[in-house]
Write an enzyme that holds these catalytic residues in place. Structure first.
Site, PDB file in Angstrom:
ATOM      1  N   VAL A  44       0.836  -1.203   0.000  1.00  8.66           N
ATOM      2  CA  VAL A  44       0.000   0.000   0.000  1.00  8.66           C
ATOM      3  C   VAL A  44       0.870   1.253   0.000  1.00  8.66           C
ATOM      4  CG1 VAL A  44      -1.704   1.325   1.317  1.00  8.66           C
ATOM      5  CG2 VAL A  44      -1.958  -1.153   1.099  1.00  8.66           C
ATOM      6  N   CYS A  45       1.919   1.246   0.815  1.00  7.37           N
ATOM      7  CA  CYS A  45       2.805   2.411   0.887  1.00  7.37           C
ATOM      8  C   CYS A  45       3.532   2.651  -0.433  1.00  7.37           C
ATOM      9  CB  CYS A  45       3.801   2.229   2.021  1.00  7.37           C
ATOM     10  SG  CYS A  45       3.044   2.192   3.661  1.00  7.37           S
ATOM     11  N   THR A  46       3.829   1.593  -1.158  1.00  9.18           N
ATOM     12  CA  THR A  46       4.474   1.744  -2.465  1.00  9.18           C
ATOM     13  C   THR A  46       3.609   2.598  -3.390  1.00  9.18           C
ATOM     14  OG1 THR A  46       5.659  -0.364  -2.263  1.00  9.18           O
ATOM     15  CG2 THR A  46       5.305   0.479  -4.489  1.00  9.18           C
ATOM     16  N   LEU A  49       3.636   6.400  -2.038  1.00 10.16           N
ATOM     17  CA  LEU A  49       4.856   7.165  -2.292  1.00 10.16           C
ATOM     18  C   LEU A  49       4.944   7.602  -3.750  1.00 10.16           C
ATOM     19  CD1 LEU A  49       7.259   5.025  -0.120  1.00 10.16           C
ATOM     20  CD2 LEU A  49       6.766   7.434   0.243  1.00 10.16           C
TER      21      LEU A  49
END
Length: 220
Positions: A44-46, A49
């Protein structure tokens, strides 16, 4: 330390992908967005960002710096950036903090004091609460906070809208109604008297209730 809106954003020094920073000095006289991640190479963070990299020109236009944080080392951030560019089309074009001693995550109340002093051996689940967004003003005060679970990607278009509202409120002493978008009518706060409002808005406003006065968004 428990943080609240209008509290001073804790200052810190840290290593980032763009070198060592003193956070308050790095902010300077503009605004800042600090957004955190529980671990590098998380799905999810990928996506987040990469999207923030795409949005960076919009934040630049609003005199706002953006900075990410993950509890993993800066060297890992650099490797992660290649995956982000490959899968999202945009590599991070803003600094990423390496918070290996959990100092920033603890100072910003994203992890409890008893979380320890190293990221070594910790999983994303251990750091699940490191999923916050902080909007910080030029006075180094926290203007807004958002926290999401690991399973829900953050809506950074909403963060941009929130920033617009905070900046408008700071400049013109107005409030924004539900689902407000830039250019739409705003609210004159109850703390502003009718006399003060008349001086600022000579063309008048619409009074729906004594406490609910609606006026066109100030343009300057």
């Amino acid at each position: 330390m428990s943080l609240r809106i209008n509290a001073t954003a804790p200052n810190f020094t840290a290593e980032t992908t763009e070198g060592s920073i003193d956070f308050h000095q790095w902010i300077g006289d503009g605004w800042a967005i600090l957004f955190s991640h529980p671990k590098d190479f998380t799905p999810v963070c990928t996506t987040e960002l990469g999207y923030m990299a795409r949005l960076k020109p919009e934040f630049d236009r609003r005199n706002t710096k953006i900075i990410g944080l993950s509890v993993d080392p800066v060297t890992n951030h650099a490797k992660w950036a290649k995956d982000i560019e490959e899968t999202q089309g945009h590599a991070p074009n803003y600094p990423m903090i390496g918070d290996t001693e959990l100092k920033v995550a603890t100072a910003y109340d994203m992890l409890p004091e008893g979380a320890g002093t190293t990221s070594e051996g910790r999983t994303a689940a251990d750091n699940a609460t490191v999923r916050s967004v902080f909007v910080i003003g030029p006075d180094k005060k926290i203007k807004a906070m958002l926290t999401y679970p690991m399973t829900t990607g953050r809506n950074f278009d909403e963060v941009l809208r929130l920033l617009d509202s905070c900046q408008l409120s700071a400049k013109h002493t107005v409030a924004t109604p539900v689902n407000w978008r830039p250019g739409e009518d705003v609210i004159i706060p109850p703390a502003v008297s009718d006399e003060a409002a008349a001086a600022k808005y000579p063309d008048g406003w619409k009074t729906l209730k004594p406490y609910l006065r609606v006026v066109a968004q100030p343009r300057d």
